[in-house]
Design a protein around this motif. Structure first.
Motif, mmCIF file in Angstrom:
data_model
loop_
_atom_site.group_PDB
_atom_site.id
_atom_site.type_symbol
_atom_site.label_atom_id
_atom_site.label_comp_id
_atom_site.label_asym_id
_atom_site.label_seq_id
_atom_site.Cartn_x
_atom_site.Cartn_y
_atom_site.Cartn_z
ATOM 1 N N ASP A 63 0.832 -1.206 0.000
ATOM 2 C CA ASP A 63 0.000 0.000 0.000
ATOM 3 C C ASP A 63 0.870 1.261 0.000
ATOM 4 O OD1 ASP A 63 -2.148 1.763 0.202
ATOM 5 O OD2 ASP A 63 -2.796 1.065 2.167
ATOM 6 N N LEU A 64 1.876 1.298 0.862
ATOM 7 C CA LEU A 64 2.749 2.466 0.937
ATOM 8 C C LEU A 64 3.521 2.681 -0.366
ATOM 9 C CD1 LEU A 64 4.167 2.061 4.554
ATOM 10 C CD2 LEU A 64 2.547 3.800 3.757
ATOM 11 N N ALA A 65 3.841 1.586 -1.053
ATOM 12 C CA ALA A 65 4.600 1.679 -2.302
ATOM 13 C C ALA A 65 3.703 1.906 -3.511
ATOM 14 C CB ALA A 65 5.419 0.402 -2.493
ATOM 15 N N GLY A 66 2.376 1.877 -3.307
ATOM 16 C CA GLY A 66 1.461 2.038 -4.419
ATOM 17 C C GLY A 66 1.358 0.801 -5.293
ATOM 18 N N ALA A 67 1.755 -0.342 -4.733
ATOM 19 C CA ALA A 67 1.707 -1.606 -5.483
ATOM 20 C C ALA A 67 0.361 -2.292 -5.273
ATOM 21 C CB ALA A 67 2.832 -2.532 -5.017
ATOM 22 N N THR A 68 0.057 -3.199 -6.156
ATOM 23 C CA THR A 68 -1.180 -3.968 -6.055
ATOM 24 C C THR A 68 -1.094 -4.925 -4.871
ATOM 25 O OG1 THR A 68 -1.415 -3.870 -8.439
ATOM 26 C CG2 THR A 68 -2.720 -5.535 -7.298
ATOM 27 N N ALA A 69 -2.186 -5.026 -4.148
ATOM 28 C CA ALA A 69 -2.231 -5.928 -2.993
ATOM 29 C C ALA A 69 -2.083 -7.368 -3.462
ATOM 30 C CB ALA A 69 -3.548 -5.758 -2.247
#
Length: 171
Positions: free
Chosen positions: A120-126
């Protein structure tokens, strides 16, 4: 602990710790605190390096542990795997952009939440197979509308268990 009559049978039947056991526990505790001072110094060095390179303002630093540890509480020799706060509550400390300084939250989080949080912090897909949830809402100011009230704790061997009035079975 002088009186353990209010504890489960596997604790209530334990003898008082001997002075030698208490001395060993105290020595071990002091060594743990001394080791933690080295961790404090390493974190300070990391923060200083990030600051001096202009990266601190956009970096999250997360400090966590995988388990608690008791050292003499409830007449128990040092170890883990008990249903007491010393073994269950572990630190989870986060600093970074948008994380308010000095705020302590009481919501329940677990190590299983870390992968989702980092994504989430990295803006990546869960991760589609994760059992955790991002704690990012807990890192912001203000109440969280909905959060877990409990989670399952499991232990496979190595601890002590007792059900009802049955005698304790060391695993």
């Amino acid at each position: 602990e002088a009186n353990v009559s209010d504890k489960p049978a596997y604790i209530a039947t334990k003898p008082l710790l001997t002075q030698a056991q208490i001395t060993d526990i105290d020595t071990s505790y002091r060594k743990r605190v001394q080791a933690l001072q080295a961790v404090d110094e390493a974190i300070a060095g990391l923060v200083n390096a990030l600051d001096s390179t202009g990266r601190l303002a956009n970096t999250y630093i997360v400090f966590a542990s995988d388990n608690g540890y008791h050292m003499g509480e409830h007449r128990l020799l040092p170890g883990k795997y008990t249903p007491y706060e010393t073994d269950l509550n572990v630190p989870l400390i986060v600093r970074g952009p948008g994380v308010p300084v000095g705020v302590t939250r009481s919501e329940l989080a677990a190590n299983v939440d870390l992968a989702e949080t980092f994504a989430d912090l990295a803006g990546a897909t869960a991760l589609p197979f994760s059992d955790g949830r991002s704690i990012v809402p807990l890192l912001r100011v203000g109440p969280v509308s909905s959060w877990r009230q409990a989670f399952l704790l499991e232990e496979f061997g190595g601890g002590e268990t007792a059900l009802g009035d049955e005698p304790a079975t060391p695993n």
